[in-house]
Write a protein that holds these residues in place. Structure first.
Motif, PDB file in Angstrom:
ATOM      1  N   LYS A   1       0.829  -1.202   0.000  1.00  0.00           N
ATOM      2  CA  LYS A   1       0.000   0.000   0.000  1.00  0.00           C
ATOM      3  C   LYS A   1       0.867   1.257   0.000  1.00  0.00           C
ATOM      4  N   GLU A   2       2.170   1.074   0.228  1.00  0.00           N
ATOM      5  CA  GLU A   2       3.110   2.199   0.219  1.00  0.00           C
ATOM      6  C   GLU A   2       3.516   2.489  -1.231  1.00  0.00           C
ATOM      7  N   LYS A   3       3.167   3.645  -1.719  1.00  0.00           N
ATOM      8  CA  LYS A   3       3.429   3.966  -3.124  1.00  0.00           C
ATOM      9  C   LYS A   3       4.916   3.934  -3.459  1.00  0.00           C
ATOM     10  N   ARG A   4       5.745   4.282  -2.472  1.00  0.00           N
ATOM     11  CA  ARG A   4       7.189   4.332  -2.735  1.00  0.00           C
ATOM     12  C   ARG A   4       7.764   2.963  -3.080  1.00  0.00           C
TER      13      ARG A   4
ATOM     14  N   VAL B   1      -6.744 -15.807   0.359  1.00  0.00           N
ATOM     15  CA  VAL B   1      -6.272 -15.350   1.670  1.00  0.00           C
ATOM     16  C   VAL B   1      -6.137 -13.835   1.681  1.00  0.00           C
ATOM     17  N   PHE B   2      -5.629 -13.288   0.594  1.00  0.00           N
ATOM     18  CA  PHE B   2      -5.446 -11.833   0.520  1.00  0.00           C
ATOM     19  C   PHE B   2      -6.781 -11.103   0.353  1.00  0.00           C
ATOM     20  N   GLU B   3      -7.684 -11.691  -0.406  1.00  0.00           N
ATOM     21  CA  GLU B   3      -9.025 -11.105  -0.520  1.00  0.00           C
ATOM     22  C   GLU B   3      -9.692 -11.042   0.852  1.00  0.00           C
ATOM     23  N   LYS B   4      -9.494 -12.080   1.654  1.00  0.00           N
ATOM     24  CA  LYS B   4     -10.104 -12.162   2.976  1.00  0.00           C
ATOM     25  C   LYS B   4      -9.567 -11.077   3.901  1.00  0.00           C
ATOM     26  N   ILE B   5      -8.251 -10.947   3.987  1.00  0.00           N
ATOM     27  CA  ILE B   5      -7.678  -9.979   4.921  1.00  0.00           C
ATOM     28  C   ILE B   5      -7.970  -8.546   4.476  1.00  0.00           C
ATOM     29  N   ILE B   6      -7.988  -8.310   3.165  1.00  0.00           N
ATOM     30  CA  ILE B   6      -8.304  -6.974   2.653  1.00  0.00           C
ATOM     31  C   ILE B   6      -9.725  -6.569   3.040  1.00  0.00           C
ATOM     32  N   ALA B   7     -10.647  -7.511   2.901  1.00  0.00           N
ATOM     33  CA  ALA B   7     -12.046  -7.231   3.243  1.00  0.00           C
ATOM     34  C   ALA B   7     -12.216  -7.021   4.744  1.00  0.00           C
TER      35      ALA B   7
ATOM     36  N   ILE C   1     -10.040  -6.027   7.106  1.00  0.00           N
ATOM     37  CA  ILE C   1      -9.452  -4.836   7.738  1.00  0.00           C
ATOM     38  C   ILE C   1      -9.705  -3.560   6.927  1.00  0.00           C
ATOM     39  N   GLY C   2     -10.445  -3.710   5.815  1.00  0.00           N
ATOM     40  CA  GLY C   2     -10.908  -2.542   5.073  1.00  0.00           C
ATOM     41  C   GLY C   2      -9.845  -1.770   4.325  1.00  0.00           C
ATOM     42  N   LEU C   3      -8.985  -2.474   3.601  1.00  0.00           N
ATOM     43  CA  LEU C   3      -7.956  -1.801   2.817  1.00  0.00           C
ATOM     44  C   LEU C   3      -8.456  -1.525   1.401  1.00  0.00           C
ATOM     45  N   ASP C   4      -8.117  -0.354   0.891  1.00  0.00           N
ATOM     46  CA  ASP C   4      -8.544   0.047  -0.455  1.00  0.00           C
ATOM     47  C   ASP C   4      -7.494  -0.422  -1.468  1.00  0.00           C
ATOM     48  N   VAL C   5      -7.565  -1.688  -1.832  1.00  0.00           N
ATOM     49  CA  VAL C   5      -6.616  -2.265  -2.772  1.00  0.00           C
ATOM     50  C   VAL C   5      -7.278  -3.458  -3.445  1.00  0.00           C
ATOM     51  N   LYS C   6      -6.860  -3.770  -4.654  1.00  0.00           N
ATOM     52  CA  LYS C   6      -7.426  -4.889  -5.401  1.00  0.00           C
ATOM     53  C   LYS C   6      -6.377  -5.984  -5.602  1.00  0.00           C
TER      54      LYS C   6
ATOM     55  N   PRO D   1       4.997 -14.303 -13.472  1.00  0.00           N
ATOM     56  CA  PRO D   1       5.383 -12.886 -13.425  1.00  0.00           C
ATOM     57  C   PRO D   1       5.041 -12.106 -14.683  1.00  0.00           C
ATOM     58  N   ALA D   2       5.077 -12.763 -15.843  1.00  0.00           N
ATOM     59  CA  ALA D   2       4.783 -12.066 -17.095  1.00  0.00           C
ATOM     60  C   ALA D   2       3.351 -11.553 -17.154  1.00  0.00           C
ATOM     61  N   ASP D   3       2.465 -12.112 -16.308  1.00  0.00           N
ATOM     62  CA  ASP D   3       1.062 -11.680 -16.286  1.00  0.00           C
ATOM     63  C   ASP D   3       0.837 -10.462 -15.400  1.00  0.00           C
ATOM     64  N   ALA D   4       1.831 -10.073 -14.618  1.00  0.00           N
ATOM     65  CA  ALA D   4       1.663  -8.998 -13.639  1.00  0.00           C
ATOM     66  C   ALA D   4       1.544  -7.634 -14.310  1.00  0.00           C
ATOM     67  N   THR D   5       0.781  -6.743 -13.675  1.00  0.00           N
ATOM     68  CA  THR D   5       0.652  -5.375 -14.186  1.00  0.00           C
ATOM     69  C   THR D   5       1.575  -4.408 -13.448  1.00  0.00           C
ATOM     70  N   PHE D   6       1.961  -4.765 -12.194  1.00  0.00           N
ATOM     71  CA  PHE D   6       2.824  -3.924 -11.365  1.00  0.00           C
ATOM     72  C   PHE D   6       2.278  -2.503 -11.266  1.00  0.00           C
ATOM     73  N   THR D   7       0.996  -2.404 -10.976  1.00  0.00           N
ATOM     74  CA  THR D   7       0.303  -1.124 -10.889  1.00  0.00           C
ATOM     75  C   THR D   7      -0.053  -0.821  -9.436  1.00  0.00           C
ATOM     76  N   TYR D   8       0.326   0.350  -8.969  1.00  0.00           N
ATOM     77  CA  TYR D   8       0.000   0.728  -7.593  1.00  0.00           C
ATOM     78  C   TYR D   8      -1.516   0.730  -7.395  1.00  0.00           C
ATOM     79  N   GLY D   9      -1.954   0.099  -6.305  1.00  0.00           N
ATOM     80  CA  GLY D   9      -3.375  -0.023  -6.021  1.00  0.00           C
ATOM     81  C   GLY D   9      -3.940  -1.376  -6.394  1.00  0.00           C
ATOM     82  N   THR D  10      -3.174  -2.126  -7.184  1.00  0.00           N
ATOM     83  CA  THR D  10      -3.543  -3.484  -7.561  1.00  0.00           C
ATOM     84  C   THR D  10      -2.374  -4.409  -7.259  1.00  0.00           C
ATOM     85  N   ILE D  11      -2.590  -5.396  -6.398  1.00  0.00           N
ATOM     86  CA  ILE D  11      -1.509  -6.291  -5.986  1.00  0.00           C
ATOM     87  C   ILE D  11      -1.544  -7.571  -6.809  1.00  0.00           C
ATOM     88  N   ASP D  12      -0.451  -7.844  -7.492  1.00  0.00           N
ATOM     89  CA  ASP D  12      -0.335  -9.056  -8.309  1.00  0.00           C
ATOM     90  C   ASP D  12      -0.019 -10.249  -7.414  1.00  0.00           C
TER      91      ASP D  12
END
Length: 342
Positions: free
Chosen positions: A27-30, A45-51, A53-58, A65-76
């Motif tokens: 969640k740290e942009k840096r 597991v990640f969908e569960k913990i995000i829901a 504790i209420g984190l704004d991330v997808k 790795p070739a399928d990853a977008t590496f976009t802040y706000g979306t966790i591959d």
């Protein structure tokens, strides 16, 4: 962005704070400004913990790795699907969770060996759960050594003031004393020097702890300091290293905390871990919880890069949303630094 290193992060034990601190770190942009991070684990597991504790991330479920977008706000997340989310209980030792955490580690090791990622970062695992799943390893270090075929390796702990490497780690105290040998001490001195250099450290003076009280006091309290540690230090000096020792450990770590050494050598697990954690772990007495947990564990001697948080699963706070990601952030930053100085 194309020049940034790809960092593969393990999920850790699903019943632990591992998934939480991984998500919080990303969640740290840096983090996205210094690397291209992805996680190996179970997307559910990640969908569960995000829901919870209420984190704004997808979560972006991927297979490689070739399928990853590496976009802040979306966790591959490389979705390994080893956790039945309906059976997941936070804070419990469980063979299912041991299997899931082990396979996550196995996956990032293989990705690194294949050159698909530049470095790996591990979240906390529960050794009992992993062993109940049938994987009989003492910890991460031994798993990495096994799967990379590495014989000479050591654990380096990195913090703002104290950088400590160990002659032995996950063995009994009785066995640890038997492992204090000249050749092994010399080996870890050399590994420490290389590790500090790759981390960009400029102070390369090394302190080497004694084993016995007062470093043996000229043989009064044991002979290992004079017969094994001192010869290793003398040989290291002959090879051009700036080394001091054997130094009584109560003195050496006090000096290290004040900046007298770039790095220090501990003879066994607790001799190094206790002062290290005193320096990096901060307890909030009013809230009765950890305020900050800083410290990175790096395995030196491997053909691939592995850094880790230097804390455990913290089962007692798993799923509560209060875990600090400080150590995970530092572990990622260290992995980036090491990948830039291969």
């Amino acid at each position: 962005m194309n020049t940034l290193p790809i960092i593969a992060i393990t999920m850790g034990d699903p019943a632990s704070i591992g998934p939480e601190i991984a998500v919080k770190a990303l969640k740290e942009k840096r983090i996205y400004e210094i690397c291209k991070p992805l996680i190996a684990g179970d997307a559910d597991v990640f969908e569960k913990i995000i829901a919870e504790i209420g984190l704004d991330v997808k979560i972006n479920r991927i297979q490689k790795p070739a399928d990853a977008t590496f976009t802040y706000g979306t966790i591959d997340v490389i979705d390994l699907q080893h956790t039945d989310i309906s059976k997941l209980e936070y804070g419990k030792i469980n063979a299912m969770c041991g299997e899931a955490s082990f396979r996550s580690v196995e996956k990032v090791i293989q990705l690194a060996l294949d050159g698909a990622v530049d470095a790996t970062v591990t979240g906390p695992i529960n050794k009992k759960s992993i062993n109940e799943a049938g994987h009989h390893f003492a910890g991460h270090t031994e798993i990495y050594a096994h799967y990379t075929g590495t014989k000479k390796y050591a654990m380096l702990l990195v913090e703002e003031q104290i950088n400590v490497i160990h002659v032995s780690t996950h063995v009994s105290l009785r066995q640890a004393c038997d492992l204090v040998k000249k050749d092994r001490i010399l080996e870890v001195i050399e590994l420490l020097h290389k590790g500090l250099t790759r981390l960009g450290k400029t102070d390369l003076k090394i302190g080497v702890a004694g084993l016995n009280p007062h470093a043996g006091d000229s043989g009064l309290f044991g002979t290992e300091d004079d017969e094994e540690i001192l010869p290793a230090v003398e040989e290291a000096r002959n090879r051009g290293f700036d080394v001091e020792g054997p130094v009584p450990p109560d003195t050496m770590f006090a000096k290290a905390a004040m900046g007298a050494y770039g790095g220090v050598v501990a003879m066994y697990h607790d001799q190094g871990h206790i002062p290290f954690k005193l320096a990096g772990f901060k307890w909030d007495a009013a809230r009765q919880q950890m305020e900050s947990v800083k410290g990175v564990n790096i395995t030196l001697g491997l053909p691939i890069i592995r850094t880790s948080v230097d804390h455990g699963t913290a089962f007692e706070i798993a799923g509560k949303g209060v875990a600090s990601p400080d150590a995970m952030i530092l572990a990622i930053e260290s992995a980036v630094q090491l990948s830039q100085n291969k």
